[in-house]
Design an enzyme around this catalytic site. Sequence first.
Site, PDB file in Angstrom:
ATOM      1  CD  GLN A 489      -2.915  -1.345   0.258  1.00  0.00           C
ATOM      2  OE1 GLN A 489      -3.063  -2.452  -0.091  1.00  0.00           O
ATOM      3  NE2 GLN A 489      -3.145  -0.260  -0.480  1.00  0.00           N
ATOM      4  N   GLY A 547      -7.108  -0.382  -8.910  1.00  0.00           N
ATOM      5  CA  GLY A 547      -7.881  -0.802  -7.817  1.00  0.00           C
ATOM      6  C   GLY A 547      -7.335  -0.174  -6.554  1.00  0.00           C
ATOM      7  NE  ARG A 548      -6.966  -3.715  -1.456  1.00  0.00           N
ATOM      8  CZ  ARG A 548      -6.553  -4.343  -0.680  1.00  0.00           C
ATOM      9  NH1 ARG A 548      -5.019  -4.077  -0.254  1.00  0.00           N
ATOM     10  NH2 ARG A 548      -7.116  -5.568  -0.289  1.00  0.00           N
ATOM     11  CB  SER A 549      -7.578   4.089  -6.448  1.00  0.00           C
ATOM     12  OG  SER A 549      -6.652   3.508  -7.020  1.00  0.00           O
TER      13      SER A 549
END
Length: 696
Positions: A489, A547-549
């Site tokens: 991350q 992703g994961r934004s």
Amino acid sequence: MQPAQAETVVSNTSSAAVDSNSGLCMGLKGNSTAAGTLVQAQSCNQSATQTWKYVRDSAGYYQVINSASGQCLDVPGATSAVDNNLQQWGCSGADNQRWNLSDQGNGQFALIAKANGLALTVYAGGTSNGTRIVQSTWSSTAQQRWKLPGATLNGSGPSSGAVLTLKGVDAGNCIGVAGNSTAAGAALQSQTCANTTFQQWKVVRDAAGDYTLTNVGSGQCMDVPGASTVGGAAIQQWGCSGADWQKWRFSEDGNGHYYLTAKSSGLSLDVAGASNASGAAIIQYRNLGQSNQQWTATAVSGSTGSTGGPVGFAAGVTGGQGGSVVTVTTPEQLKAALCGSQSNSTCTDNTPRIIRVSGSIDFRGTEGNKTEVGCTYSNNSCSVNGKSERILAVQSYCSGRSTYKITFDAAGKTPLLVGSNKTLIGVGANSGIKGKGLILRGGVSNIVIRNLSITDINDGVIWAGDAVTIDNASGVWIDHNYFARIGRQMIVTGWGTAKRVTISDNFFDGTTDYGHYCNGKHYWVMLLLAEDQTITLVGNRLHNTSGRSPETGKSDSAATGGIVHLVNNYYDGNYYFGLDGTPATAALLEGNYYGGGDYFFPILTDSTNDLVFAPLSANLTQANSSCSSILGRACVANSPNNLKQGATTDSFKLSAGVMSRIQATAGAAAAIKSIQPVAPASLPSRSTGPQASISN
């Protein structure tokens, strides 16, 4: 935690004195200016007999002088009799006319007579017009607490360097320059708010707590003509000189509004005649605590600038301000400066410190290599130029997969501890940290991370290092940084709290040789799972992500995942999804610009219960019925562009639960409405990441 800053009454300022219990003002019986006239509690009005000037002596005591009569608040005969009436009398400088103005918090003061130690009191807590004002033994009751709205300095004004609009509480209009003029001497007016640069003011605070206000459109400063001390004098703009007649004090009214008082005259900004008309003059006048002298200061999105402070949830975070300044160039120096003492893997160093990173500090190879069991984690075991994303065997990620040994740089798995009251800032546009991240945990608070490149932490090896971890920390500002080539991350919040966090103007660069989908786009960008978190994401660029934004959520044991406000972020070159919404975390999205991408969903919602409030131009009218009532301003529509391969706008929902969560969370609505988003189309041209001009 930072100690609360004591409130003070600034000498030579004029203000009404308002009883905290009744809301009545201290005035003169019969509006008489004669010596010996009794003081009493009266319904507040525009009379000068209810305005008092506070003049401090070298010992810290104040004379309280009536603006109409020029006479002083006086204990008759210096008596110590309890419940004795107080009066006005010609100023003599004697102890029975000197008062200790003692801060009681929440903008309230006790006025204690130097002569006898008794407190200014509305008799018997009376609430009727004309109730007498007496002296009595201090008991901390509401009828002994007084608000001095135009004379109080509490240190909680706007962040220095921010760009604000100043909206009048009474008329709902903004302070602007007449005719959008750039000329010196142009008058200031109360105007219909139009979000123009001539209604925007850059505020810069000096060491004494006073501000200069520079108009963005004209480049000239808010000015009292000729340093006038006359009530009713019109305010103008003039070339900035730094003189006292161009300095202003912000003092709060206790309801989220400010009074602005001129340093040179002690008089407050006022809409002439309390007019609601656009074009009414802005003047200076003695402070009467009226709504035409109260202003809402709203930060313009993306206005933090080179000297600005955080907006949104982290507003007020100061980091190492006031502490020693340390320049570091080596790994050892950086580690020691960030945390000089620790206990049980938690930093206990609370000393304020500004840590300037000069150049690139490279941790790679400093702790050797480490080998652990892992597996290939790329989608369908794909690869790019023979490189596949790998993951260490943490939790059940390698369940059902072939495992093998993975060797990686050990420094990436041991992030640097950061203590409370620290500013970590890069010198120039090319300073940063390689191979190791930062961790904020164990209750640390008041931390600033700015102007750094944080890169190259075991790229392609998941669980081998994060860039910034927030796990049980509060008051965090992460601003103008560049993140790239991170194993996992770029920013992650743990199961602990992450309160009052602002992530602004960063460049999250997902370009990689790996990528979960083997398309050169990083998947592991931001994972926000903290309990009851309050996070602002404003003005960031998210490039080449898959992703994961961000992805949001919470632990199973947490009551809620809190609130995340995504405003004016720019997405470009993305794949798969931006926000992954959940029923756990309330996500408010406004004014974001989605530049399209291959199979890109700006919002991914897996459940009809996902808490997402994301207006589009098509439903903005419906959205603003909630925005206006809860936030006190309109929302700005998001702008999804060039969506491809089945991506739709169906997930831009208006979940009522989001606004309910905001309304129920203390301070949330104020933090959100303090940001005025800019038009999304302007975002691609904005600068993000480290800047040469950022120095503190």
